[in-house]
Enzyme design. Sequence first.
Site, PDB file in Angstrom:
ATOM      1  N   HIS A  63       0.844  -1.189   0.000  1.00  0.00           N
ATOM      2  CA  HIS A  63       0.000   0.000   0.000  1.00  0.00           C
ATOM      3  C   HIS A  63       0.887   1.249   0.000  1.00  0.00           C
ATOM      4  O   HIS A  63       2.122   1.148   0.126  1.00  0.00           O
ATOM      5  CB  HIS A  63      -0.970  -0.001   1.188  1.00  0.00           C
ATOM      6  CG  HIS A  63      -0.318   0.062   2.524  1.00  0.00           C
ATOM      7  ND1 HIS A  63       0.422  -0.984   3.063  1.00  0.00           N
ATOM      8  CD2 HIS A  63      -0.281   1.039   3.468  1.00  0.00           C
ATOM      9  CE1 HIS A  63       0.855  -0.654   4.253  1.00  0.00           C
ATOM     10  NE2 HIS A  63       0.456   0.576   4.529  1.00  0.00           N
ATOM     11  N   HIS A  65       1.210   4.005   1.951  1.00  0.00           N
ATOM     12  CA  HIS A  65       1.650   4.784   3.103  1.00  0.00           C
ATOM     13  C   HIS A  65       3.171   4.921   3.073  1.00  0.00           C
ATOM     14  O   HIS A  65       3.888   4.011   2.638  1.00  0.00           O
ATOM     15  CB  HIS A  65       1.202   4.131   4.410  1.00  0.00           C
ATOM     16  CG  HIS A  65      -0.234   4.420   4.737  1.00  0.00           C
ATOM     17  ND1 HIS A  65      -1.001   3.603   5.543  1.00  0.00           N
ATOM     18  CD2 HIS A  65      -1.051   5.452   4.375  1.00  0.00           C
ATOM     19  CE1 HIS A  65      -2.228   4.123   5.665  1.00  0.00           C
ATOM     20  NE2 HIS A  65      -2.279   5.236   4.966  1.00  0.00           N
ATOM     21  N   ASP A  67       5.657   4.761   5.110  1.00  0.00           N
ATOM     22  CA  ASP A  67       6.599   3.817   5.721  1.00  0.00           C
ATOM     23  C   ASP A  67       6.746   2.533   4.912  1.00  0.00           C
ATOM     24  O   ASP A  67       7.528   1.650   5.283  1.00  0.00           O
ATOM     25  CB  ASP A  67       6.196   3.495   7.170  1.00  0.00           C
ATOM     26  CG  ASP A  67       4.795   2.913   7.304  1.00  0.00           C
ATOM     27  OD1 ASP A  67       3.911   3.311   6.537  1.00  0.00           O
ATOM     28  OD2 ASP A  67       4.578   2.070   8.200  1.00  0.00           O
ATOM     29  N   HIS A  68       6.039   2.454   3.787  1.00  0.00           N
ATOM     30  CA  HIS A  68       6.150   1.292   2.912  1.00  0.00           C
ATOM     31  C   HIS A  68       6.693   1.644   1.526  1.00  0.00           C
ATOM     32  O   HIS A  68       7.004   0.725   0.759  1.00  0.00           O
ATOM     33  CB  HIS A  68       4.795   0.601   2.769  1.00  0.00           C
ATOM     34  CG  HIS A  68       4.295   0.004   4.053  1.00  0.00           C
ATOM     35  ND1 HIS A  68       4.312  -1.351   4.315  1.00  0.00           N
ATOM     36  CD2 HIS A  68       3.799   0.584   5.173  1.00  0.00           C
ATOM     37  CE1 HIS A  68       3.833  -1.573   5.530  1.00  0.00           C
ATOM     38  NE2 HIS A  68       3.512  -0.412   6.070  1.00  0.00           N
ATOM     39  N   HIS A 141      -7.574  -1.669   5.258  1.00  0.00           N
ATOM     40  CA  HIS A 141      -6.644  -0.722   5.888  1.00  0.00           C
ATOM     41  C   HIS A 141      -7.019   0.744   5.648  1.00  0.00           C
ATOM     42  O   HIS A 141      -6.206   1.636   5.827  1.00  0.00           O
ATOM     43  CB  HIS A 141      -5.231  -0.988   5.381  1.00  0.00           C
ATOM     44  CG  HIS A 141      -4.167  -0.243   6.129  1.00  0.00           C
ATOM     45  ND1 HIS A 141      -4.083  -0.237   7.514  1.00  0.00           N
ATOM     46  CD2 HIS A 141      -3.151   0.546   5.684  1.00  0.00           C
ATOM     47  CE1 HIS A 141      -3.050   0.512   7.881  1.00  0.00           C
ATOM     48  NE2 HIS A 141      -2.464   0.995   6.801  1.00  0.00           N
ATOM     49  N   HIS A 270       6.033  -5.376  11.648  1.00  0.00           N
ATOM     50  CA  HIS A 270       5.356  -4.083  11.770  1.00  0.00           C
ATOM     51  C   HIS A 270       5.082  -3.784  13.244  1.00  0.00           C
ATOM     52  O   HIS A 270       3.963  -3.499  13.670  1.00  0.00           O
ATOM     53  CB  HIS A 270       4.058  -4.081  10.953  1.00  0.00           C
ATOM     54  CG  HIS A 270       3.618  -2.713  10.524  1.00  0.00           C
ATOM     55  ND1 HIS A 270       2.706  -1.963  11.230  1.00  0.00           N
ATOM     56  CD2 HIS A 270       3.963  -1.960   9.462  1.00  0.00           C
ATOM     57  CE1 HIS A 270       2.499  -0.817  10.610  1.00  0.00           C
ATOM     58  NE2 HIS A 270       3.267  -0.780   9.534  1.00  0.00           N
TER      59      HIS A 270
END
Length: 308
Positions: A63, A65, A67-68, A141, A270
Amino acid sequence: MEIEFLGTGAGVPAKHRNVTGIALKLLDERNAVWLFDCGEGTQMQILRSTIRPRKIEKIFITHLHGDHIFGLPGLISSRSFQGGTEPLEIYGPRGIRDFVQMALRVSQTRLSYPLKFIEIAENGVVFEDKQFKVICEKLDHGIASFGYRVVEADHEGELQADKLLALGVKSGPLFGRLKKGETVTLPDGRKINGLDFVGQKRRGRIVTILGDTRFTQASIRLAENADVLVHESTFNKNEAQMARSYFHSTTEQAAQVAKEAGVTCLLLTHISARYLAKDAIELEKEAQGVFPNSRIVKDFDVVEVPFN
């Protein structure tokens, strides 16, 4: 087949955990590495591993976001500087192409290899060849977040060469025919059925790597009978309401997915930066109370995916 964890933290980098990055190392299978998510600092983590950026063949983004994905532009650029010439495929939700191309355009980055984007909007097969099939399904999510199920093709049975040699059959073209299951006639007139000298097939391995998500039946479908399930566990069991509010999972919920899906091994990642070493042990115990073969992973942990 091995899984190496380049980052196991949630949200922001911490001293003891970088943000998400997972490498599925297929060096024996196809001399390649598949990366799942690429948080900030992933290329620095790679420098501390044995992974070579030019070996990265595919990147699967769960996805969008930060932090990914914030490590993607840097890694893509470095792969070019470090001699990468082979094509790179990037899979992910709609918008991943815009994010990467904008970063490369603004920074005037020129790549030495072709870059291909496969944007995902629906559940289904996103990649398939003779060795592997990758299936995705949307999770829960708040924004589009996908889980990936990597299914290896079954391995043909091994030719039992020692038994043939004991019968006086010399290594050579006959071995190839026998491995195919043919019946051959030896120079002395004996007939041998190849099927009698080929071991049983081995079921291909299954690895499921999920993006951030609440507890959902989609996770269970993706993880069905997997040898390894990688699942987020951002919150402890007492924070179920908070987990739901932030579209995440608790340790117990991750373990419940593993239990219902019948997986062999659950790897929890995570992890929030507020959970230090002692706290992480408690998280692991919570999961093990539901699914005994659960483990909290740390940055640079390497886990072999064995044949069942």
